[in-house]
Design a protein around this motif. Structure first.
Motif, PDB file in Angstrom:
ATOM      1  N   GLN A 161      -0.672  28.808 -46.239  1.00 35.69           N
ATOM      2  CA  GLN A 161       0.277  28.985 -45.343  1.00 35.69           C
ATOM      3  C   GLN A 161      -0.158  27.853 -44.689  1.00 35.69           C
ATOM      4  N   ILE A 162      -0.960  27.534 -43.938  1.00 34.22           N
ATOM      5  CA  ILE A 162      -1.641  26.532 -43.485  1.00 34.22           C
ATOM      6  C   ILE A 162      -0.803  25.115 -43.829  1.00 34.22           C
ATOM      7  N   THR A 163      -1.943  24.656 -45.398  1.00 37.86           N
ATOM      8  CA  THR A 163      -0.783  23.679 -45.691  1.00 37.86           C
ATOM      9  C   THR A 163       0.736  23.537 -45.450  1.00 37.86           C
ATOM     10  N   ARG A 164       1.156  24.037 -45.286  1.00 40.14           N
ATOM     11  CA  ARG A 164       3.299  22.751 -44.797  1.00 40.14           C
ATOM     12  C   ARG A 164       2.828  22.839 -44.189  1.00 40.14           C
ATOM     13  N   ASP A 165       1.591  22.733 -43.448  1.00 36.21           N
ATOM     14  CA  ASP A 165       1.914  21.301 -42.593  1.00 36.21           C
ATOM     15  C   ASP A 165       1.625  19.932 -42.771  1.00 36.21           C
ATOM     16  N   ALA A 166       0.570  19.849 -43.283  1.00 36.02           N
ATOM     17  CA  ALA A 166      -0.132  18.891 -43.617  1.00 36.02           C
ATOM     18  C   ALA A 166       1.054  18.241 -45.084  1.00 36.02           C
ATOM     19  N   GLY A 167       1.598  19.153 -45.566  1.00 34.07           N
ATOM     20  CA  GLY A 167       2.837  19.203 -46.939  1.00 34.07           C
ATOM     21  C   GLY A 167       4.032  18.332 -45.704  1.00 34.07           C
ATOM     22  N   GLU A 168       4.446  18.892 -44.325  1.00 34.67           N
ATOM     23  CA  GLU A 168       5.204  18.354 -44.114  1.00 34.67           C
ATOM     24  C   GLU A 168       5.584  17.185 -43.035  1.00 34.67           C
ATOM     25  N   ALA A 169       4.058  16.689 -42.841  1.00 34.80           N
ATOM     26  CA  ALA A 169       3.520  15.395 -42.104  1.00 34.80           C
ATOM     27  C   ALA A 169       3.446  14.328 -43.183  1.00 34.80           C
ATOM     28  N   PHE A 170       3.488  14.840 -44.743  1.00 33.92           N
ATOM     29  CA  PHE A 170       2.962  13.769 -45.568  1.00 33.92           C
ATOM     30  C   PHE A 170       4.954  13.569 -46.189  1.00 33.92           C
ATOM     31  N   GLU A 171       5.610  14.277 -46.125  1.00 39.21           N
ATOM     32  CA  GLU A 171       7.556  14.110 -45.723  1.00 39.21           C
ATOM     33  C   GLU A 171       7.877  13.508 -44.959  1.00 39.21           C
ATOM     34  N   ILE A 172       7.236  13.496 -44.242  1.00 44.38           N
ATOM     35  CA  ILE A 172       7.840  12.874 -42.610  1.00 44.38           C
ATOM     36  C   ILE A 172       7.729  11.272 -43.451  1.00 44.38           C
ATOM     37  N   LEU A 173       6.491  11.151 -43.103  1.00 41.66           N
ATOM     38  CA  LEU A 173       5.464  10.368 -43.032  1.00 41.66           C
ATOM     39  C   LEU A 173       6.450   9.361 -44.332  1.00 41.66           C
ATOM     40  N   THR A 174       6.417   9.281 -45.502  1.00 40.13           N
ATOM     41  CA  THR A 174       7.616   8.856 -46.818  1.00 40.13           C
ATOM     42  C   THR A 174       8.289   8.825 -46.290  1.00 40.13           C
ATOM     43  N   VAL A 175       9.399   9.713 -45.496  1.00 37.29           N
ATOM     44  CA  VAL A 175      10.243   9.165 -45.465  1.00 37.29           C
ATOM     45  C   VAL A 175      10.510   7.829 -44.264  1.00 37.29           C
ATOM     46  N   HIS A 176       9.526   8.255 -43.336  1.00 34.54           N
ATOM     47  CA  HIS A 176       9.751   7.135 -42.323  1.00 34.54           C
ATOM     48  C   HIS A 176       9.185   5.759 -41.893  1.00 34.54           C
ATOM     49  N   PHE A 177       8.035   5.641 -43.387  1.00 31.20           N
ATOM     50  CA  PHE A 177       8.254   4.732 -43.924  1.00 31.20           C
ATOM     51  C   PHE A 177       9.285   3.907 -44.413  1.00 31.20           C
ATOM     52  N   VAL A 178       9.952   3.973 -45.239  1.00 31.41           N
ATOM     53  CA  VAL A 178      10.691   3.855 -46.126  1.00 31.41           C
ATOM     54  C   VAL A 178      11.941   3.427 -44.890  1.00 31.41           C
ATOM     55  N   LYS A 179      12.373   4.259 -44.045  1.00 33.51           N
ATOM     56  CA  LYS A 179      13.121   3.869 -42.905  1.00 33.51           C
ATOM     57  C   LYS A 179      12.730   2.019 -42.036  1.00 33.51           C
ATOM     58  N   GLU A 180      11.278   2.926 -42.072  1.00 34.60           N
ATOM     59  CA  GLU A 180      10.949   0.809 -41.522  1.00 34.60           C
ATOM     60  C   GLU A 180      11.150   0.004 -41.581  1.00 34.60           C
ATOM     61  N   GLU A 181      10.602   0.180 -43.121  1.00 36.12           N
ATOM     62  CA  GLU A 181      10.732  -1.204 -44.499  1.00 36.12           C
ATOM     63  C   GLU A 181      12.321  -1.397 -44.262  1.00 36.12           C
ATOM     64  N   SER A 182      13.107  -0.528 -44.107  1.00 33.98           N
ATOM     65  CA  SER A 182      13.980  -0.559 -44.832  1.00 33.98           C
ATOM     66  C   SER A 182      15.161  -0.747 -43.715  1.00 33.98           C
ATOM     67  N   VAL A 183      15.127  -0.466 -43.178  1.00 35.55           N
ATOM     68  CA  VAL A 183      15.989  -1.028 -41.416  1.00 35.55           C
ATOM     69  C   VAL A 183      14.954  -1.390 -40.301  1.00 35.55           C
ATOM     70  N   LEU A 184      13.998  -1.556 -39.909  1.00 38.27           N
ATOM     71  CA  LEU A 184      13.763  -2.004 -38.833  1.00 38.27           C
ATOM     72  C   LEU A 184      12.780  -3.298 -39.241  1.00 38.27           C
ATOM     73  N   PHE A 185      12.462  -3.377 -40.317  1.00 31.09           N
ATOM     74  CA  PHE A 185      11.738  -4.835 -40.882  1.00 31.09           C
ATOM     75  C   PHE A 185      12.783  -5.515 -41.046  1.00 31.09           C
ATOM     76  N   PRO A 186      13.471  -5.138 -41.949  1.00 32.05           N
ATOM     77  CA  PRO A 186      14.854  -6.796 -42.698  1.00 32.05           C
ATOM     78  C   PRO A 186      15.315  -6.687 -40.998  1.00 32.05           C
ATOM     79  N   MET A 187      15.833  -5.636 -40.366  1.00 31.57           N
ATOM     80  CA  MET A 187      16.224  -6.350 -38.779  1.00 31.57           C
ATOM     81  C   MET A 187      16.075  -7.139 -37.735  1.00 31.57           C
ATOM     82  N   THR A 188      14.013  -7.400 -38.443  1.00 33.21           N
ATOM     83  CA  THR A 188      13.578  -8.650 -37.424  1.00 33.21           C
ATOM     84  C   THR A 188      13.442  -9.621 -37.481  1.00 33.21           C
TER      85      THR A 188
END
Length: 171
Positions: free
Chosen positions: A123-150
């Motif tokens: 039950q407790i590790t679900r939070d760590a799993g959520e953090a991982f999922e959000i971070l993974t998508v987060h990095f993709v968004k930055e690298e595919s949207v914000l970085f090229p925009m720069t």
């Protein structure tokens, strides 16, 4: 090793991209424990020490993540925001994700100090799993949207200044 190549041509964005690679490496270390607990790959006896190790890895992960986030929020986002707007759109969304990621990690750390049954660890590790999922998508968004925009909207002189400001270590 194709995934290890940096994709962005802007040197300041290559710094952030390289930090994403490093943070992803650290994330994979602790996420494997999350998956093993979530998928019942440990006995209760095996899970306890691994759960403690997960807690330590996430504790250690917070500092480089915080340093990386600080660079983005201090230098990168304000500069890009002057060109594309700051109050709505991708920058605001990305900053909200920063807060959400830290909240999940802190929630895990707050609730993971002690002895637990395997069911409780799961039950407790679900939070760590959520953090991982959000971070993974987060990095993709930055690298595919914000970085090229720069590369498209930020002037060369501003890109050079940004590189100088962000050319610091996160560890």
């Amino acid at each position: 090793m194709e995934n290890d190549k940096l994709m962005n041509s802007v040197p300041a964005m290559r710094i952030l991209e390289n930090e994403h690679h490093y943070l992803s490496h650290l994330m994979n270390e602790w996420h494997s424990i999350v998956l093993n607990i979530q998928n019942d790959r440990y006995t209760e006896e095996q899970a306890g020490p691994e759960f403690a190790r997960l807690r330590q890895l996430l504790t250690d992960f917070k500092e480089p993540l915080a340093q990386h986030t600080k660079k983005e929020e201090t230098y990168f986002f304000p500069l890009l925001g002057r060109h594309i707007g700051y109050e709505q759109g991708p920058i605001m969304s990305i900053e909200n994700e920063h807060e959400e990621i830290v909240a999940y990690i802190d929630h895990f750390l707050h609730h993971s100090d002690g002895e637990f049954s395997l069911a409780q660890m799961k039950q407790i590790t679900r939070d760590a799993g959520e953090a991982f999922e959000i971070l993974t998508v987060h990095f993709v968004k930055e690298e595919s949207v914000l970085f090229p925009m720069t590369a498209r909207v930020v002037k060369k002189e501003e890109q050079e200044r940004l590189f100088e400001e962000m050319h610091t270590l996160i560890v």
